[in-house]
Write an enzyme that holds these catalytic residues in place. Structure first.
Site, PDB file in Angstrom:
ATOM      1  CE  LYS A  84      -9.173  46.846  15.788  1.00  0.00           C
ATOM      2  NZ  LYS A  84      -8.599  47.533  15.504  1.00  0.00           N
ATOM      3  CG  HIS A  85     -13.111  47.889  19.673  1.00  0.00           C
ATOM      4  ND1 HIS A  85     -13.452  47.945  18.201  1.00  0.00           N
ATOM      5  CD2 HIS A  85     -12.363  48.211  19.176  1.00  0.00           C
ATOM      6  CE1 HIS A  85     -12.994  47.477  17.564  1.00  0.00           C
ATOM      7  NE2 HIS A  85     -11.950  48.499  17.992  1.00  0.00           N
ATOM      8  CG  HIS A 114     -13.783  57.264  16.168  1.00  0.00           C
ATOM      9  ND1 HIS A 114     -14.098  55.352  16.334  1.00  0.00           N
ATOM     10  CD2 HIS A 114     -12.129  56.727  15.727  1.00  0.00           C
ATOM     11  CE1 HIS A 114     -13.227  54.681  15.734  1.00  0.00           C
ATOM     12  NE2 HIS A 114     -11.911  55.520  15.927  1.00  0.00           N
ATOM     13  CG  ASP A 152      -9.980  52.747  20.847  1.00  0.00           C
ATOM     14  OD1 ASP A 152      -9.601  53.006  19.978  1.00  0.00           O
ATOM     15  OD2 ASP A 152     -11.500  51.714  19.860  1.00  0.00           O
TER      16      ASP A 152
END
Length: 600
Positions: free
Chosen positions: A235-236, A248, A321
């Site tokens: 990831k990512h 986020h 995600d």
């Protein structure tokens, strides 16, 4: 000796010919037949359920605490973790401490078995075991509680430069996870942290050199999969290492040109794919050079299907995600996001904010013809193949007593120490203070603490064990009064050791610059001060006047024990910076170059 030889052999073959060791074999007749038969017996609702991975509340599958029953009712309309699995036919569950899934090896293994029994039901065809996941990157991102092995994270491993240690950390981590019924660690992180102001990746990356990140990513893929039978997740994608925004809370834009992306971000993912990585996690980031539409990569057919599938040749499982993150929710509604992710090329949909809404939206998209059932089958086939190849379908249940014996075993803890020791990086020792001479001294240990790992206490105990009169005075994001009191106390001690954690980040983590002011107040006492970065090594650029500075990259107990031994000259620091540390106000000025590291 045989274990070391096996690791060395696996690594040598992995790095020279990665596909020869870890690339899953093409589906054989047995696997192909099982997948085809299972799909034929699955309803559309079961197929759609396989695409989702969700959290559940509670430490027991069928008898969670009262508060967890209420939380499940609010989130899913049912009371128990088992009810969530049964109602929505989910393909995967992800564990967290905040959802009360992770308490002890016995409890975790029992929970996993309970959820698997629910998923399998009466054993009829079409019933499929879960893939169970957690974020176990190690270092500052690890969910498994003590006594689990607590290895240093990616950047610390980058400081040691050891592919063998990267392999071993993944292998032991994967074996402990598999012992308690967890199959996916959501690691390794393949992002190249070229932006010192990156608020979300930082020490979760192996470093700033694409070649180093590629080597260690491949080593960890091999460690998880070949060494432990776990499912690695790189990831990512397409690379979250050069952002000043946390996905986020916002939608980052990566302005790398296509040539820069090929040079910086792509190598680690190419390396992971060549090593046979089972799964790749998407990033909620915009990369205009790869897709000029402004859609985040998670929702971008150009990036997931065009670049990842088409150009890089990845045919494994693409997992998003978390769909609860702001970066993927800004442009489209929560009912559209899972459908668009599937249309872009994703297979697994992680943690939608409204599970029933997302599940129903995908069902409706199939029934309305926006998504074909054949498209759903394509993703379900990949998910079933991953479960079959990693032995989840053959052995979905775990031995609870064996889990207790495996997790945190003495052999594993010894391995943690061995892997941690070479990661410590001494960056500045201008006063010649280190190593400390043997003396009857008083020591104040202060600064950033962590409730789960208690680094202040571990370090204080280490000094006390060596004859010092040591005092612990945690000062995490201290008030002005605490700063003044701590400095006054430091003036009465012979030495102060202060831990800092992202002291550079006054935009989010430390808005009042409390750590910078604490260090300045300690220096003003005129007494010797040792500053230790227990997360990002970049803090030194924001701490003028510091003459003694080390980086552990993490606050685990093992890292603190390595630190106190090095401070006393019992071991020599051998870590080398896997990043460049620039000046605070001029990124073009290098304070400490890539590869810098002192020893004694």
């Amino acid at each position: 000796m045989k274990t070391r030889l096996a690791v060395a052999t696996a690594l040598a073959v992995t790095l020279a010919h990665p596909a020869a060791v870890t690339r899953p074999a093409a589906a054989g007749p047995g696997e192909h037949g099982w997948i085809t038969s299972t799909l034929r017996h699955m309803s559309l609702e079961q197929k759609v359920g396989q695409l989702f991975v969700t959290y559940v509340y509670g430490g027991d599958a069928t008898d969670p605490a009262t508060a967890d029953r209420s939380a499940n009712r609010a989130a899913f309309g049912v009371e128990t973790p088992a009810d969530v699995v049964a109602r929505f036919h989910v393909g995967g569950v992800v564990y967290f401490s905040w959802s009360h899934n992770l308490d002890s090896p016995r409890q975790i293994a029992t929970l996993s078995n309970g959820l698997q029994r629910t998923a399998l039901g009466d054993g009829t065809k079409g019933r499929v075991p879960l893939v169970i996941s957690t974020d176990q990157e190690q270092g500052v991102v690890q969910r498994m509680p003590a006594p689990a092995a607590q290895f240093p994270g990616a950047m610390a491993l980058g400081a040691s430069r050891s592919v063998t240690d990267a392999f071993t950390a993944a292998q032991v981590t994967g074996r402990e996870l598999r012992a308690v019924g967890i199959h996916q660690p959501y690691a390794p992180t393949a992002d190249v942290n070229v932006n010192p102001a990156n608020p979300v990746i930082g020490v979760r990356s192996f470093g700033a050199d694409p070649a180093l990140v590629a080597r260690l990513t491949a080593a960890q893929v091999a460690g998880f999969q070949h060494g432990a039978g776990a499912t690695a997740v790189a990831k990512h994608f397409p690379g979250h290492g050069d952002t000043g925004t946390d996905s986020h809370t916002g939608l980052p834009v990566i302005n790398h040109t296509r040539a820069e992306w090929d040079r910086i971000d792509a190598p680690a993912f190419r390396s992971a794919i060549a090593a046979g990585v089972d799964s790749i996690m998407t990033a909620h980031i915009v990369v205009p050079s790869l897709d000029p539409t402004g859609d985040p990569a998670t929702l971008s057919p150009a990036i997931l299907t065009g670049v990842l599938r088409g150009e890089l040749g990845f045919d494994g499982v693409v997992v998003t995600d978390s769909l609860s993150m702001a970066g993927v929710r800004q442009k489209y509604g929560d009912a559209r996001v899972p459908v668009l992710a599937l249309k872009a090329g994703a297979d697994q949909l992680l943690m939608p904010p409204d599970f029933a809404l997302a599940y129903d939206a995908v069902l409706r998209a199939v029934r309305d013809g926006e998504l074909t059932e054949r498209r759903i089958d394509t993703s379900v086939r990949r998910i079933l193949a991953m479960k079959h190849r990693r032995g989840i379908t053959a052995s979905p249940l775990v031995n609870v007593d064996a889990a207790v014996a495996t997790v945190g075993s003495p052999a594993h803890q010894a391995t943690v120490t061995r892997v941690t020791d070479p990661t410590l990086t001494a960056i500045r020792n201008d006063a010649g203070l280190l190593p400390l001479a043997r003396a009857n001294r008083s020591v104040l240990v202060t600064g950033a603490d962590n409730a789960a790992f208690t680094p202040i206490a571990t370090l204080t105990n280490g000094f006390a064990a060596r004859g010092a009169r040591a005092t612990a005075r945690p000062a995490t994001l201290p008030s002005d009064a605490v700063i003044a009191a701590t400095a006054a106390e430091a003036a009465t001690h012979d030495l102060t050791v202060v831990l800092v954690n992202k002291a550079w980040d006054t935009a989010a983590s430390d808005r009042r610059a409390t750590q910078q002011r604490l260090v300045a107040a300690l220096l003003a006492t005129g007494k010797p001060v040792v500053v230790v970065a227990v997360r990002d090594p970049y803090d030194i650029a924001y701490l003028p006047g510091v003459r003694t500075y080390l980086a552990t990259y993490t606050y685990t107990s093992a890292a603190m024990e390595t630190l106190v031994r090095a401070l006393h000259g019992e071991l020599s620091p051998h870590g080398r910076l896997p990043v460049t540390i620039p000046a605070a106000n001029d990124p073009g000025v290098t304070l400490y170059p890539y590869g810098h590291g002192l020893t004694w």
